[in-house]
Design a protein around this motif. Sequence first.
Motif, PDB file in Angstrom:
ATOM      1  N   UNK A  47       0.850  -1.196   0.000  1.00 46.12           N
ATOM      2  CA  UNK A  47       0.000   0.000   0.000  1.00 46.12           C
ATOM      3  C   UNK A  47       0.886   1.248   0.000  1.00 46.12           C
ATOM      4  N   UNK A  48       1.595   1.545  -1.087  1.00 46.50           N
ATOM      5  CA  UNK A  48       2.560   2.641  -1.080  1.00 46.50           C
ATOM      6  C   UNK A  48       1.963   4.033  -0.881  1.00 46.50           C
ATOM      7  N   UNK A  49       0.674   4.190  -1.108  1.00 42.97           N
ATOM      8  CA  UNK A  49       0.063   5.509  -0.898  1.00 42.97           C
ATOM      9  C   UNK A  49      -0.204   5.784   0.578  1.00 42.97           C
ATOM     10  N   UNK A  50      -0.155   4.753   1.405  1.00 41.79           N
ATOM     11  CA  UNK A  50      -0.383   4.907   2.849  1.00 41.79           C
ATOM     12  C   UNK A  50       0.968   5.026   3.544  1.00 41.79           C
ATOM     13  N   UNK A  51       1.252   6.185   4.067  1.00 46.05           N
ATOM     14  CA  UNK A  51       2.526   6.388   4.762  1.00 46.05           C
ATOM     15  C   UNK A  51       2.273   6.963   6.146  1.00 46.05           C
ATOM     16  N   UNK A  52       3.229   6.731   7.015  1.00 51.45           N
ATOM     17  CA  UNK A  52       3.224   7.408   8.312  1.00 51.45           C
ATOM     18  C   UNK A  52       4.545   8.155   8.422  1.00 51.45           C
ATOM     19  N   UNK A  53       4.529   9.227   9.164  1.00 49.37           N
ATOM     20  CA  UNK A  53       5.739  10.011   9.380  1.00 49.37           C
ATOM     21  C   UNK A  53       6.018  10.104  10.863  1.00 49.37           C
ATOM     22  N   UNK A  54       7.288  10.104  11.184  1.00 51.49           N
ATOM     23  CA  UNK A  54       7.703  10.195  12.582  1.00 51.49           C
ATOM     24  C   UNK A  54       9.046  10.908  12.653  1.00 51.49           C
TER      25      UNK A  54
END
Length: 64
Positions: A34-41
């Motif tokens: 699912x490359x369109x779903x990202x999280x950032x931290x």
Amino acid sequence: MKWFKSSFSETSGNACVEIALCDDGGIAIRDSVFPSRTIRASRAALAALVTEIQAGANGPARPR
């Protein structure tokens, strides 16, 4: 963004965890399925998460 595949990912490319460095110094994480779903931290938050996972702080992994 340039994405990097985890060295622990499958060689077939179907179950990859990828990370990228963000312009603001943070880290982006995604699943190649699912490359369109990202999280950032932040780097600190990601380091703390990895430390907790390695220590088993959240219990054993659940099967899919």
